[in-house]
Design a protein around this motif. Structure first.
Motif, PDB file in Angstrom:
ATOM      1  N   VAL A 140     -10.260  -9.951   4.000  1.00  0.00           N
ATOM      2  CA  VAL A 140     -10.340  -9.231   5.244  1.00  0.00           C
ATOM      3  C   VAL A 140     -11.610  -8.630   5.521  1.00  0.00           C
ATOM      4  O   VAL A 140     -12.458  -8.413   4.828  1.00  0.00           O
ATOM      5  N   LYS A 141     -11.696  -8.547   6.877  1.00  0.00           N
ATOM      6  CA  LYS A 141     -12.898  -7.860   7.577  1.00  0.00           C
ATOM      7  C   LYS A 141     -13.014  -6.312   7.326  1.00  0.00           C
ATOM      8  O   LYS A 141     -14.313  -5.890   7.408  1.00  0.00           O
ATOM      9  N   GLU A 142     -11.878  -5.636   7.299  1.00  0.00           N
ATOM     10  CA  GLU A 142     -11.912  -4.264   7.166  1.00  0.00           C
ATOM     11  C   GLU A 142     -12.726  -3.911   5.839  1.00  0.00           C
ATOM     12  O   GLU A 142     -12.400  -4.710   4.840  1.00  0.00           O
ATOM     13  N   SER A 143     -13.421  -2.789   5.856  1.00  0.00           N
ATOM     14  CA  SER A 143     -13.925  -2.169   4.590  1.00  0.00           C
ATOM     15  C   SER A 143     -12.708  -1.593   3.765  1.00  0.00           C
ATOM     16  O   SER A 143     -11.746  -1.462   4.522  1.00  0.00           O
ATOM     17  N   ASN A 144     -13.072  -1.182   2.522  1.00  0.00           N
ATOM     18  CA  ASN A 144     -12.118  -0.563   1.725  1.00  0.00           C
ATOM     19  C   ASN A 144     -11.855   0.616   2.319  1.00  0.00           C
ATOM     20  O   ASN A 144     -10.613   0.970   2.245  1.00  0.00           O
ATOM     21  N   ASP A 145     -12.696   1.561   2.693  1.00  0.00           N
ATOM     22  CA  ASP A 145     -12.389   2.718   3.262  1.00  0.00           C
ATOM     23  C   ASP A 145     -11.418   2.496   4.599  1.00  0.00           C
ATOM     24  O   ASP A 145     -10.534   3.562   4.813  1.00  0.00           O
ATOM     25  N   GLU A 146     -11.568   1.777   5.514  1.00  0.00           N
ATOM     26  CA  GLU A 146     -10.672   1.389   6.576  1.00  0.00           C
ATOM     27  C   GLU A 146      -9.366   0.999   6.086  1.00  0.00           C
ATOM     28  O   GLU A 146      -8.478   1.437   6.631  1.00  0.00           O
ATOM     29  N   ILE A 147      -9.120   0.243   4.953  1.00  0.00           N
ATOM     30  CA  ILE A 147      -7.853  -0.150   4.706  1.00  0.00           C
ATOM     31  C   ILE A 147      -7.349   1.138   4.118  1.00  0.00           C
ATOM     32  O   ILE A 147      -6.030   1.433   4.224  1.00  0.00           O
ATOM     33  N   VAL A 148      -7.797   1.921   3.160  1.00  0.00           N
ATOM     34  CA  VAL A 148      -7.137   3.094   2.654  1.00  0.00           C
ATOM     35  C   VAL A 148      -6.847   4.005   3.947  1.00  0.00           C
ATOM     36  O   VAL A 148      -5.724   4.527   3.703  1.00  0.00           O
ATOM     37  N   ARG A 149      -7.581   4.142   4.766  1.00  0.00           N
ATOM     38  CA  ARG A 149      -7.618   4.981   6.052  1.00  0.00           C
ATOM     39  C   ARG A 149      -6.075   4.451   6.805  1.00  0.00           C
ATOM     40  O   ARG A 149      -5.108   5.122   7.105  1.00  0.00           O
ATOM     41  N   LYS A 150      -5.788   3.198   6.863  1.00  0.00           N
ATOM     42  CA  LYS A 150      -4.837   2.700   7.534  1.00  0.00           C
ATOM     43  C   LYS A 150      -3.377   2.895   6.864  1.00  0.00           C
ATOM     44  O   LYS A 150      -2.666   3.114   7.319  1.00  0.00           O
ATOM     45  N   VAL A 151      -3.771   2.522   5.393  1.00  0.00           N
ATOM     46  CA  VAL A 151      -2.407   2.954   4.563  1.00  0.00           C
ATOM     47  C   VAL A 151      -1.941   4.314   4.744  1.00  0.00           C
ATOM     48  O   VAL A 151      -0.824   4.682   4.756  1.00  0.00           O
ATOM     49  N   ILE A 152      -3.111   5.426   4.621  1.00  0.00           N
ATOM     50  CA  ILE A 152      -2.597   6.874   4.753  1.00  0.00           C
ATOM     51  C   ILE A 152      -2.028   7.069   6.018  1.00  0.00           C
ATOM     52  O   ILE A 152      -0.917   7.712   6.152  1.00  0.00           O
ATOM     53  N   GLU A 153      -2.426   6.322   7.128  1.00  0.00           N
ATOM     54  CA  GLU A 153      -1.961   6.702   8.532  1.00  0.00           C
ATOM     55  C   GLU A 153      -0.572   6.170   8.493  1.00  0.00           C
ATOM     56  O   GLU A 153       0.361   6.786   8.913  1.00  0.00           O
ATOM     57  N   TYR A 154      -0.405   4.871   7.948  1.00  0.00           N
ATOM     58  CA  TYR A 154       0.911   4.313   7.803  1.00  0.00           C
ATOM     59  C   TYR A 154       1.981   5.169   6.942  1.00  0.00           C
ATOM     60  O   TYR A 154       3.182   5.638   7.338  1.00  0.00           O
ATOM     61  N   LYS A 155       1.511   5.768   5.842  1.00  0.00           N
ATOM     62  CA  LYS A 155       2.535   6.661   5.079  1.00  0.00           C
ATOM     63  C   LYS A 155       2.872   8.014   5.836  1.00  0.00           C
ATOM     64  O   LYS A 155       3.856   8.441   5.572  1.00  0.00           O
ATOM     65  N   ARG A 156       1.660   8.472   6.413  1.00  0.00           N
ATOM     66  CA  ARG A 156       2.070   9.650   7.294  1.00  0.00           C
ATOM     67  C   ARG A 156       3.136   9.502   8.232  1.00  0.00           C
ATOM     68  O   ARG A 156       3.979  10.263   8.454  1.00  0.00           O
ATOM     69  N   LYS A 157       3.169   8.470   9.048  1.00  0.00           N
ATOM     70  CA  LYS A 157       4.074   8.059   9.928  1.00  0.00           C
ATOM     71  C   LYS A 157       5.345   7.912   9.326  1.00  0.00           C
ATOM     72  O   LYS A 157       6.531   8.165  10.073  1.00  0.00           O
ATOM     73  N   ILE A 158       5.444   7.174   8.200  1.00  0.00           N
ATOM     74  CA  ILE A 158       6.690   6.891   7.437  1.00  0.00           C
ATOM     75  C   ILE A 158       7.265   8.565   7.175  1.00  0.00           C
ATOM     76  O   ILE A 158       8.613   8.730   7.313  1.00  0.00           O
ATOM     77  N   PHE A 159       6.448   9.170   6.403  1.00  0.00           N
ATOM     78  CA  PHE A 159       6.951  10.729   6.063  1.00  0.00           C
ATOM     79  C   PHE A 159       7.251  11.663   7.223  1.00  0.00           C
ATOM     80  O   PHE A 159       8.239  12.324   6.959  1.00  0.00           O
ATOM     81  N   ARG A 160       6.615  11.301   8.272  1.00  0.00           N
ATOM     82  CA  ARG A 160       7.013  12.164   9.487  1.00  0.00           C
ATOM     83  C   ARG A 160       8.279  11.516  10.494  1.00  0.00           C
ATOM     84  O   ARG A 160       8.677  12.323  11.201  1.00  0.00           O
ATOM     85  N   GLY A 161       8.619  10.505  10.064  1.00  0.00           N
ATOM     86  CA  GLY A 161       9.577   9.586  10.867  1.00  0.00           C
ATOM     87  C   GLY A 161       9.063   9.233  12.196  1.00  0.00           C
ATOM     88  O   GLY A 161       9.903   8.879  13.243  1.00  0.00           O
ATOM     89  N   ASN A 162       7.763   9.133  12.273  1.00  0.00           N
ATOM     90  CA  ASN A 162       7.021   8.843  13.613  1.00  0.00           C
ATOM     91  C   ASN A 162       6.825   7.177  13.632  1.00  0.00           C
ATOM     92  O   ASN A 162       5.836   7.026  12.972  1.00  0.00           O
ATOM     93  N   PHE A 163       7.589   6.531  14.101  1.00  0.00           N
ATOM     94  CA  PHE A 163       7.461   5.130  14.138  1.00  0.00           C
ATOM     95  C   PHE A 163       6.925   4.466  15.381  1.00  0.00           C
ATOM     96  O   PHE A 163       6.903   3.280  15.535  1.00  0.00           O
ATOM     97  N   ASP A 164       6.340   5.387  16.279  1.00  0.00           N
ATOM     98  CA  ASP A 164       5.584   4.831  17.535  1.00  0.00           C
ATOM     99  C   ASP A 164       4.305   4.004  17.374  1.00  0.00           C
ATOM    100  O   ASP A 164       3.530   4.374  16.312  1.00  0.00           O
TER     101      ASP A 164
END
Length: 64
Positions: free
Chosen positions: A40-64
């Motif tokens: 993929v074109k994203e850097s490792n840091d970008e991928i980690v950021r996206k995963v963290i962002e996704y996990k935060r949405k899941i744990f908060r129950g925010n699926f928007d």
């Protein structure tokens, strides 16, 4: 799920829960727990950021 861009400039979605490892080679190589690999074109840091962002949405129950 996180959106990523492959080397062919096409966007695709990966289940962040099955990412086993991410390597820089200099592109990012994602290896999933089932053995499939994606460059993929994203850097490792970008991928980690996206995963963290996704996990935060899941744990908060925010699926928007």
């Amino acid at each position: 799920m996180i959106k990523l861009v492959g080397l062919n400039n096409k966007e695709f979605i990966v289940n962040a829960d099955i990412i086993e490892k991410v390597e820089a080679i200099p592109e990012s190589l994602i290896t999933l727990t089932n053995g499939k690999k994606y460059l993929v074109k994203e850097s490792n840091d970008e991928i980690v950021r996206k995963v963290i962002e996704y996990k935060r949405k899941i744990f908060r129950g925010n699926f928007d």
